[in-house]
Design a protein around this motif. Structure first.
Motif, PDB file in Angstrom:
ATOM      1  N   UNK A  46      50.564 -10.212 -11.642  1.00  0.00           N
ATOM      2  CA  UNK A  46      49.852  -9.409 -12.635  1.00  0.00           C
ATOM      3  C   UNK A  46      48.450  -9.958 -12.847  1.00  0.00           C
ATOM      4  N   UNK A  78      54.351 -14.409 -23.726  1.00  0.00           N
ATOM      5  CA  UNK A  78      53.378 -14.157 -24.801  1.00  0.00           C
ATOM      6  C   UNK A  78      52.114 -13.502 -24.238  1.00  0.00           C
ATOM      7  N   UNK A 131      51.480  -8.564 -22.763  1.00  0.00           N
ATOM      8  CA  UNK A 131      50.684  -7.392 -23.132  1.00  0.00           C
ATOM      9  C   UNK A 131      49.269  -7.493 -22.562  1.00  0.00           C
ATOM     10  N   UNK A 132      48.711  -8.696 -22.624  1.00  0.00           N
ATOM     11  CA  UNK A 132      47.380  -8.902 -22.050  1.00  0.00           C
ATOM     12  C   UNK A 132      47.425  -8.667 -20.543  1.00  0.00           C
ATOM     13  N   UNK A 185      47.089  -5.139 -19.289  1.00  0.00           N
ATOM     14  CA  UNK A 185      45.709  -4.675 -19.100  1.00  0.00           C
ATOM     15  C   UNK A 185      45.037  -5.378 -17.927  1.00  0.00           C
ATOM     16  N   UNK A 197      46.266  -6.425 -15.184  1.00  0.00           N
ATOM     17  CA  UNK A 197      46.668  -6.012 -13.834  1.00  0.00           C
ATOM     18  C   UNK A 197      45.979  -4.718 -13.417  1.00  0.00           C
ATOM     19  N   UNK A 257      39.948  -5.827 -25.571  1.00  0.00           N
ATOM     20  CA  UNK A 257      40.248  -6.870 -26.545  1.00  0.00           C
ATOM     21  C   UNK A 257      40.989  -8.088 -26.026  1.00  0.00           C
ATOM     22  N   UNK A 258      41.170  -8.202 -24.703  1.00  0.00           N
ATOM     23  CA  UNK A 258      41.873  -9.374 -24.173  1.00  0.00           C
ATOM     24  C   UNK A 258      40.882 -10.529 -23.991  1.00  0.00           C
ATOM     25  N   UNK A 305      55.781  -2.768 -16.911  1.00  0.00           N
ATOM     26  CA  UNK A 305      55.496  -3.409 -18.192  1.00  0.00           C
ATOM     27  C   UNK A 305      55.900  -4.886 -18.142  1.00  0.00           C
ATOM     28  N   UNK A 336      56.160  -7.076 -20.296  1.00  0.00           N
ATOM     29  CA  UNK A 336      57.051  -7.569 -21.343  1.00  0.00           C
ATOM     30  C   UNK A 336      58.500  -7.513 -20.874  1.00  0.00           C
ATOM     31  N   UNK A 337      58.784  -6.606 -19.948  1.00  0.00           N
ATOM     32  CA  UNK A 337      60.117  -6.566 -19.342  1.00  0.00           C
ATOM     33  C   UNK A 337      60.148  -7.341 -18.030  1.00  0.00           C
ATOM     34  N   UNK A 349      36.920 -10.759 -29.728  1.00  0.00           N
ATOM     35  CA  UNK A 349      37.126  -9.696 -28.735  1.00  0.00           C
ATOM     36  C   UNK A 349      37.963  -8.562 -29.333  1.00  0.00           C
ATOM     37  N   UNK A 396      36.998  -4.690 -29.907  1.00  0.00           N
ATOM     38  CA  UNK A 396      37.771  -3.636 -29.244  1.00  0.00           C
ATOM     39  C   UNK A 396      38.330  -2.629 -30.245  1.00  0.00           C
ATOM     40  N   UNK A 426      46.070  -2.521 -27.360  1.00  0.00           N
ATOM     41  CA  UNK A 426      46.227  -3.973 -27.341  1.00  0.00           C
ATOM     42  C   UNK A 426      45.629  -4.659 -28.572  1.00  0.00           C
TER      43      UNK A 426
END
Lengths: 325, 256
Positions: A79, A207, A210-211, A214, A216, A226-227, A272, A274-275, B70, B74, B101
């Motif tokens: 990812x 953790x 989620x970041x 985005x 990947x 926002x990452x 996803x 997270x999975x 950030x 965003x 996000x």
């Protein structure tokens, strides 16, 4: 169908999570009873219980931790690097860890904890080297990444061969086996260290899931939305190097687990992270337990290195993925 | 809403933007026009601090971006960039949801608010029946609509769009601008749009910022900026100007 029904990750998490746990339980039980000496788990005699608790179970449980570590690290690196072909073994991370382990054996032979520490250092250094080589002004593409991995792997292999020539003949054979990925040297302390690293590493990666969802798609994109890209990259590299380093210090370079397992998981649950990350860890554990059981039993009482089995499955898959891309 | 004060920016040793100042007030759409290499995308990237400025400052609702995280940025500013490709099987819906996000925790599942924002984005961009398709199976135009849906799903008040209509057919071009317009006017937001289509800019923008070699050549409402002289000086072509019989706005025709 609304967004609520179809995206329901939670339901998927429980369903697949339960199935993968059951699979792992079955794999461990089957592996415990199968072997050069078949053991009935319900009528244990003294000899059977010695084999089971002293030899077989440590090895099975270590295999599960190694599989979980390698699969989670593979999923995370894929990812992060936006490349489904990224894999610890192919990227030279495993060889970095193997070299670190060798240095530890040669220099601090009697000191148990030097192996995981130096293996982690080796894994981290080779990850960093491959990443720097693969990066260019225009970004990073698959070919560059794989080539950089090949170069680093080759370089490290030659250093490893140089170092092996310093070993005596009896250690040489066990070492060659270990290099290919071998669980027969399992120890209790090795298992505890590997279990801790598998759990902590997978949690750290999760953790960042989620970041990574985005990342990947694109680093600039992730930044826009926002990452903290640098922080995520550092966390994923460090966690993967830790997972791979410690797994390799315990079992050698079991290849392709990080490629096969996340790929199959993605086929089942989608992309996803997270999975994908925790499920890869769970399925990776079963996968290596099963592969190692095959390695122990196929030509019993002799054994194959488990890495040979995983490579036999992984290579064709790699070729197929490469062609499809 | 968005205030740009004396910014300069560039890559490595190359300076691209020199001393640029302008404001994007609430409820306004600003079109960024200019020849290739004039610095439009660079300017857009400084507006959400994807690219650090060398000097000067960008303010979002009077808050300097350099003091915001950030995630804060965003939440306030969403981007529709030129498309990305992924080798992973990501569905349209997952992609749109990933835009959330910056809301909520950095891990864990989406909240009801996240899901309904994404749903709204999917519906208004006419993607509701494509939600389970994979991103890498979509056409260029479809992907562009997904990028808009993701930006809308953030519920950010400022939208930055880099050639959002490049791959779109006529009806979806209109849809794109209608949605950007609604977001700007209806919810007290604003938008900055890079486009090469002078007529689209004339129809939909409240303000035009004309860039030439990293500096502002002209700035103002379309009627004032789209003049034959300015267009010749920036693009090096002769054009005929009249007004669109349907809307009364300036219409630019290239004389080739």
């Amino acid at each position: 169908m609304t967004v609520r029904e179809s995206i329901n990750g939670r339901a998927k998490a429980f369903r697949y999570g339960a199935a993968l746990l059951i699979l792992l339980g079955i794999a461990i039980l089957a592996a415990a009873s199968l072997g050069a000496e078949n053991i009935s788990l319900f009528h244990l005699n003294d000899a059977g219980s010695t084999i089971l608790f002293e030899i077989r179970l440590p090895r099975i449980l270590l295999g599960a931790c190694v599989g979980a570590s390698l699969a989670a690290a593979g999923a995370g690196l894929q990812a992060l690097l936006r490349n489904p072909l990224a894999e610890p073994y192919l990227l030279g991370v495993s060889n970095g860890a193997a070299l670190g382990t060798m240095v530890a054996i040669v220099l601090f032979g009697s000191f148990d904890y030097a192996r995981p520490v130096l293996a982690f250092a080796g894994a981290a250094l080779s990850t960093f080297a491959v990443y720097q080589m693969a990066r260019s002004k225009v970004g990073m593409n698959s070919e560059r990444l794989i080539l950089s991995g090949v170069i680093v792997t080759t370089l490290l292999s030659s250093v490893i061969i140089l170092l092996t020539s310093l070993l005596d003949a009896t250690r040489l054979r066990s070492f060659t086996f270990w290099l290919l990925g071998d669980l027969s040297q399992a120890t209790r302390s090795g298992f505890y260290i590997c279990l801790a690293s598998a759990v902590i590493g997978t949690l750290i990666l999760s953790t960042q899931a989620k970041a990574l969802n985005l990342m990947m798609v694109g680093e600039r994109d992730a930044f826009d939305f926002g990452v903290e890209v640098e922080r995520t990259r550092l966390a994923v590299f460090a966690a993967s190097a830790g997972l791979v380093g410690i797994a390799v210090s315990a079992s050698g370079s079991v290849g392709f687990v990080g490629l096969i397992v996340p790929h199959l998981i993605r086929l089942a649950v989608g992309s996803d992270n997270r999975l994908v990350l925790p499920f890869s860890a769970l399925f990776g554990a079963s996968f290596v337990v099963i592969a190692d059981t095959a390695a122990r039993t196929m030509i019993a009482p002799r054994e194959l290195p488990v890495g040979a089995i995983t490579a036999l499955i992984g290579c064709p898959l790699f070729i197929w993925l490469l062609r499809r891309n | 809403m968005l205030k740009v004060q004396n910014i300069s920016a560039g890559y490595g040793s190359r300076d691209i933007l020199r001393d640029i100042s302008f404001e994007v007030p609430e409820g306004r759409i600003t079109a960024l026009l200019g020849a290739n290499g004039a610095g439009k995308t660079t300017l857009l990237r400084t507006l959400n601090r994807t690219l650090e400025t060398r000097s000067g400052e960008v303010f979002l609702a009077d808050m300097p971006l350099s003091e915001m995280s950030r995630r804060d940025i965003a939440r306030g500013i969403a981007v529709v960039a030129q498309e990305n490709e992924t080798s992973f099987p990501v569905t349209v819906q997952e992609f749109v949801l990933s835009g959330r996000f910056a809301h909520g925790s950095t891990f864990g599942w989406e909240t009801v608010a996240d899901l309904s924002a994404a749903e709204t984005g999917l519906v208004v961009c006419e993607l509701a029946d494509m939600r389970d398709r994979l991103m890498n199976e979509l056409s260029g135009g479809e992907r562009q609509r997904v990028l808009l849906a993701r930006a809308l799903a953030t519920e950010a008040r400022v939208l930055l769009l880099d050639e959002p209509t490049a791959n779109l057919d006529l009806s979806h071009q209109a849809m794109m601008f209608r949605l950007v317009n609604e977001r700007s006017k209806g919810c007290g937001g604003s938008a900055v749009v890079i486009t090469h289509d002078l007529n689209l800019a004339s129809e939909f923008a409240d303000e035009i910022l004309l860039l030439k070699k990293g500096e502002i050549a002209a700035q103002g409402p379309p009627g004032k900026v789209l003049t034959a002289d300015l267009i010749r000086s920036v693009f090096g072509v002769d054009v005929l100007l009249d007004s669109n019989p349907g809307t009364g706005n300036v219409r630019v025709t290239n004389l080739w």
